[in-house]
Motif scaffolding. Structure first.
Motif, PDB file in Angstrom:
ATOM      1  N   GLY A  99      -2.634  -1.428 -10.617  1.00 41.62           N
ATOM      2  CA  GLY A  99      -3.524  -2.131 -11.533  1.00 41.62           C
ATOM      3  C   GLY A  99      -3.600  -3.628 -11.269  1.00 41.62           C
ATOM      4  N   ARG A 100      -2.910  -4.082 -10.198  1.00 44.45           N
ATOM      5  CA  ARG A 100      -3.051  -5.438  -9.652  1.00 44.45           C
ATOM      6  C   ARG A 100      -2.338  -6.526 -10.457  1.00 44.45           C
ATOM      7  NH1 ARG A 100      -7.362  -2.366  -8.060  1.00 44.45           N
ATOM      8  NH2 ARG A 100      -8.773  -2.625  -9.792  1.00 44.45           N
ATOM      9  N   ALA A 101      -2.490  -6.564 -11.795  1.00 44.23           N
ATOM     10  CA  ALA A 101      -1.724  -7.484 -12.650  1.00 44.23           C
ATOM     11  C   ALA A 101      -1.824  -8.947 -12.214  1.00 44.23           C
ATOM     12  CB  ALA A 101      -0.250  -7.060 -12.697  1.00 44.23           C
ATOM     13  N   LEU A 173       4.017  -1.248  -2.245  1.00 42.89           N
ATOM     14  CA  LEU A 173       2.605  -1.230  -2.645  1.00 42.89           C
ATOM     15  C   LEU A 173       2.334  -0.013  -3.517  1.00 42.89           C
ATOM     16  CD1 LEU A 173       0.856  -2.125   0.748  1.00 42.89           C
ATOM     17  CD2 LEU A 173       1.110  -3.613  -1.247  1.00 42.89           C
ATOM     18  N   ASP A 174       1.927  -0.259  -4.761  1.00 45.15           N
ATOM     19  CA  ASP A 174       1.705   0.833  -5.712  1.00 45.15           C
ATOM     20  C   ASP A 174       0.204   1.063  -5.898  1.00 45.15           C
ATOM     21  OD1 ASP A 174       1.980   2.799  -7.581  1.00 45.15           O
ATOM     22  OD2 ASP A 174       2.964   1.567  -9.094  1.00 45.15           O
ATOM     23  N   GLU A 175      -0.296   2.141  -5.297  1.00 38.48           N
ATOM     24  CA  GLU A 175      -1.698   2.564  -5.435  1.00 38.48           C
ATOM     25  C   GLU A 175      -2.691   1.428  -5.113  1.00 38.48           C
ATOM     26  OE1 GLU A 175      -2.355   5.627  -5.884  1.00 38.48           O
ATOM     27  OE2 GLU A 175      -0.845   6.571  -7.147  1.00 38.48           O
ATOM     28  N   PRO A 176      -2.599   0.820  -3.930  1.00 39.19           N
ATOM     29  CA  PRO A 176      -3.497  -0.302  -3.632  1.00 39.19           C
ATOM     30  C   PRO A 176      -4.970   0.082  -3.554  1.00 39.19           C
ATOM     31  CG  PRO A 176      -2.268   0.339  -1.664  1.00 39.19           C
ATOM     32  CD  PRO A 176      -1.652   1.070  -2.818  1.00 39.19           C
ATOM     33  N   SER A 177      -5.279   1.374  -3.363  1.00 41.58           N
ATOM     34  CA  SER A 177      -6.689   1.777  -3.248  1.00 41.58           C
ATOM     35  C   SER A 177      -7.305   2.200  -4.580  1.00 41.58           C
ATOM     36  CB  SER A 177      -6.807   2.938  -2.252  1.00 41.58           C
ATOM     37  OG  SER A 177      -6.321   4.147  -2.813  1.00 41.58           O
ATOM     38  N   MET A 178      -6.509   2.216  -5.642  1.00 37.01           N
ATOM     39  CA  MET A 178      -6.990   2.775  -6.915  1.00 37.01           C
ATOM     40  C   MET A 178      -8.208   2.014  -7.451  1.00 37.01           C
ATOM     41  SD  MET A 178      -4.933   3.376 -10.487  1.00 37.01           S
ATOM     42  CE  MET A 178      -4.009   4.774  -9.875  1.00 37.01           C
ATOM     43  N   ILE A 188      -8.586  -2.741   2.761  1.00 38.28           N
ATOM     44  CA  ILE A 188      -7.212  -2.905   2.246  1.00 38.28           C
ATOM     45  C   ILE A 188      -6.216  -2.222   3.175  1.00 38.28           C
ATOM     46  CG2 ILE A 188      -5.627  -2.245   0.389  1.00 38.28           C
ATOM     47  CD1 ILE A 188      -7.377  -4.590  -0.436  1.00 38.28           C
ATOM     48  N   PHE A 189      -6.518  -1.017   3.617  1.00 39.02           N
ATOM     49  CA  PHE A 189      -5.606  -0.307   4.513  1.00 39.02           C
ATOM     50  C   PHE A 189      -5.510  -0.996   5.873  1.00 39.02           C
ATOM     51  CE2 PHE A 189      -5.845   3.140   1.429  1.00 39.02           C
ATOM     52  CZ  PHE A 189      -4.572   3.653   1.484  1.00 39.02           C
ATOM     53  N   ARG A 190      -6.624  -1.573   6.339  1.00 38.54           N
ATOM     54  CA  ARG A 190      -6.579  -2.324   7.599  1.00 38.54           C
ATOM     55  C   ARG A 190      -5.639  -3.519   7.458  1.00 38.54           C
ATOM     56  NH1 ARG A 190      -8.096  -6.758   9.765  1.00 38.54           N
ATOM     57  NH2 ARG A 190      -9.182  -7.516   7.919  1.00 38.54           N
ATOM     58  N   ILE A 191      -5.719  -4.214   6.330  1.00 36.70           N
ATOM     59  CA  ILE A 191      -4.875  -5.387   6.118  1.00 36.70           C
ATOM     60  C   ILE A 191      -3.406  -4.982   5.973  1.00 36.70           C
ATOM     61  CG2 ILE A 191      -4.356  -7.228   4.450  1.00 36.70           C
ATOM     62  CD1 ILE A 191      -7.490  -7.348   4.063  1.00 36.70           C
ATOM     63  N   THR A 201       8.429  -4.340   6.614  1.00 35.61           N
ATOM     64  CA  THR A 201       8.628  -2.955   6.205  1.00 35.61           C
ATOM     65  C   THR A 201       7.841  -2.707   4.926  1.00 35.61           C
ATOM     66  OG1 THR A 201      10.869  -3.085   7.120  1.00 35.61           O
ATOM     67  CG2 THR A 201      10.391  -1.231   5.654  1.00 35.61           C
ATOM     68  N   ILE A 202       7.127  -1.585   4.870  1.00 34.43           N
ATOM     69  CA  ILE A 202       6.242  -1.308   3.731  1.00 34.43           C
ATOM     70  C   ILE A 202       6.507   0.095   3.191  1.00 34.43           C
ATOM     71  CG2 ILE A 202       3.827  -0.986   3.017  1.00 34.43           C
ATOM     72  CD1 ILE A 202       3.071  -3.097   5.143  1.00 34.43           C
ATOM     73  N   LEU A 203       6.654   0.188   1.872  1.00 34.31           N
ATOM     74  CA  LEU A 203       6.656   1.479   1.182  1.00 34.31           C
ATOM     75  C   LEU A 203       5.349   1.575   0.409  1.00 34.31           C
ATOM     76  CD1 LEU A 203       7.913   4.149   0.310  1.00 34.31           C
ATOM     77  CD2 LEU A 203       9.140   2.927  -1.497  1.00 34.31           C
ATOM     78  N   LEU A 204       4.531   2.522   0.798  1.00 31.14           N
ATOM     79  CA  LEU A 204       3.172   2.672   0.279  1.00 31.14           C
ATOM     80  C   LEU A 204       3.108   3.901  -0.625  1.00 31.14           C
ATOM     81  CD1 LEU A 204       0.088   2.015   0.358  1.00 31.14           C
ATOM     82  CD2 LEU A 204      -0.013   3.348   2.480  1.00 31.14           C
ATOM     83  N   VAL A 205       2.878   3.671  -1.908  1.00 29.19           N
ATOM     84  CA  VAL A 205       2.705   4.759  -2.870  1.00 29.19           C
ATOM     85  C   VAL A 205       1.211   4.974  -3.065  1.00 29.19           C
ATOM     86  CG1 VAL A 205       2.858   5.257  -5.344  1.00 29.19           C
ATOM     87  CG2 VAL A 205       4.899   4.595  -4.090  1.00 29.19           C
ATOM     88  N   GLU A 206       0.745   6.206  -2.875  1.00 27.91           N
ATOM     89  CA  GLU A 206      -0.707   6.449  -2.870  1.00 27.91           C
ATOM     90  C   GLU A 206      -1.070   7.856  -3.332  1.00 27.91           C
ATOM     91  OE1 GLU A 206      -3.814   5.640  -2.499  1.00 27.91           O
ATOM     92  OE2 GLU A 206      -3.534   3.514  -2.172  1.00 27.91           O
ATOM     93  N   GLN A 207      -2.177   7.925  -4.088  1.00 28.00           N
ATOM     94  CA  GLN A 207      -2.838   9.209  -4.336  1.00 28.00           C
ATOM     95  C   GLN A 207      -3.780   9.559  -3.186  1.00 28.00           C
ATOM     96  OE1 GLN A 207      -3.729   8.255  -8.829  1.00 28.00           O
ATOM     97  NE2 GLN A 207      -4.559  10.255  -8.360  1.00 28.00           N
ATOM     98  N   ASN A 208      -4.246   8.541  -2.473  1.00 27.79           N
ATOM     99  CA  ASN A 208      -5.151   8.743  -1.334  1.00 27.79           C
ATOM    100  C   ASN A 208      -4.308   9.199  -0.141  1.00 27.79           C
ATOM    101  OD1 ASN A 208      -6.981   8.505   0.818  1.00 27.79           O
ATOM    102  ND2 ASN A 208      -8.093   6.853  -0.216  1.00 27.79           N
TER     103      ASN A 208
END
Length: 249
Positions: A99-101, A173-178, A188-191, A201-208
């Motif tokens: 939700g970006r916040a 990263l929590d749901e960056p595409s939401m 966003i995914f390219r960046i 190091t990145i931990l990406l949480v995604e529904q996509n």
């Protein structure tokens, strides 16, 4: 061998963060049911699954924003589980919230400056700000404008930029595409990949699921609070169970 020097046999890469038997409860409901996962230094790891699987809760527990019922979160061998969120950020683990916040009544420049609030190295802060502006030129163009006037995609860029200003070793990263349009999701995914190329190091949480596994070296599939599959991103993309459950197969 000490945990800080631990390397995974399969890849030869150093393990920078290890989650062991992490459980989180809301009242009598166990949202995360004793999960274990690890991040190799310099890799993108995806934690994917349906809405309500417990992905965001797991991330909040790793960053100290919700209290774990049990388990360990080892960052370079040090357990973070009892640390306050700001100490975790100072130690090198930063989260971009779902939700970006962004702070909508502050300017873009002020939001980014807040990301560096724990830092004293002014010359390095200036370098990092220049890097963030190179990743997200729209933020530089509108630096003096209010964050609340940005589009959803631009606010996501600002949220990522603010986290980068903490100079993290691990970015969560929590749901960056939401809620974003398809073209913005691609950007966003390219960046995210560009950031990873710097060694972060990145931990990406995604529904996509498809997009996340395409860019991740490793992935974990979470269902109703439990990890049910673990493999390389490419192998999970081709796994019939993943295809059937998440990729419309």
């Amino acid at each position: 061998m000490s945990q800080t020097a631990h390397t995974t046999a399969a890849t030869g890469k150093r393990e920078i963060l290890k989650v062991q038997d992490l459980a989180v409860s809301y009242g009598h409901i166990e949202a995360v049911k004793g999960i274990s996962l690890s991040l190799n230094e310099g890799e993108i790891t995806a934690l994917v699954g349906a809405n309500g699987a417990g992905k965001s809760t797991a991330l909040l527990a790793i960053s100290g924003l919700v209290k774990a019922a049990r388990g360990q979160v080892l960052f370079n061998g040090k357990d973070l589980i009892q640390l306050s969120p700001h100490r975790i950020v100072e130690g090198g683990v930063a989260q971009v919230a779902e939700g970006r916040a962004t702070l909508t009544t502050l300017t873009i420049a002020e939001n980014l400056a807040l990301g560096a609030y724990t830092r004293k190295d002014k010359a390095e802060i200036a370098k990092d700000l220049a890097w963030v502006y190179s990743l997200f030129p729209v933020l530089k163009q509108r630096a003096d404008g209010l964050a609340g006037n940005l589009s959803g995609g631009e606010q996501q860029m600002l949220a990522i930029g603010r986290a980068l200003m903490t100079r993290p070793k691990v970015l969560l990263l929590d749901e960056p595409s939401m809620g974003l349009a398809p073209l913005i999701i691609q950007e966003i995914f390219r960046i995210v990949q560009e950031i990873n190329k710097t060694g972060m190091t990145i931990l990406l949480v995604e529904q996509n699921v498809r997009q996340a596994l395409r860019i991740a070296q490793r992935g974990y599939v979470l269902e109703t609070g439990k990890i049910v599959l673990e493999d390389t991103g490419a192998n999970l993309l081709g796994n019939p169970k993943v295809v059937e459950a998440y990729l419309g197969g």
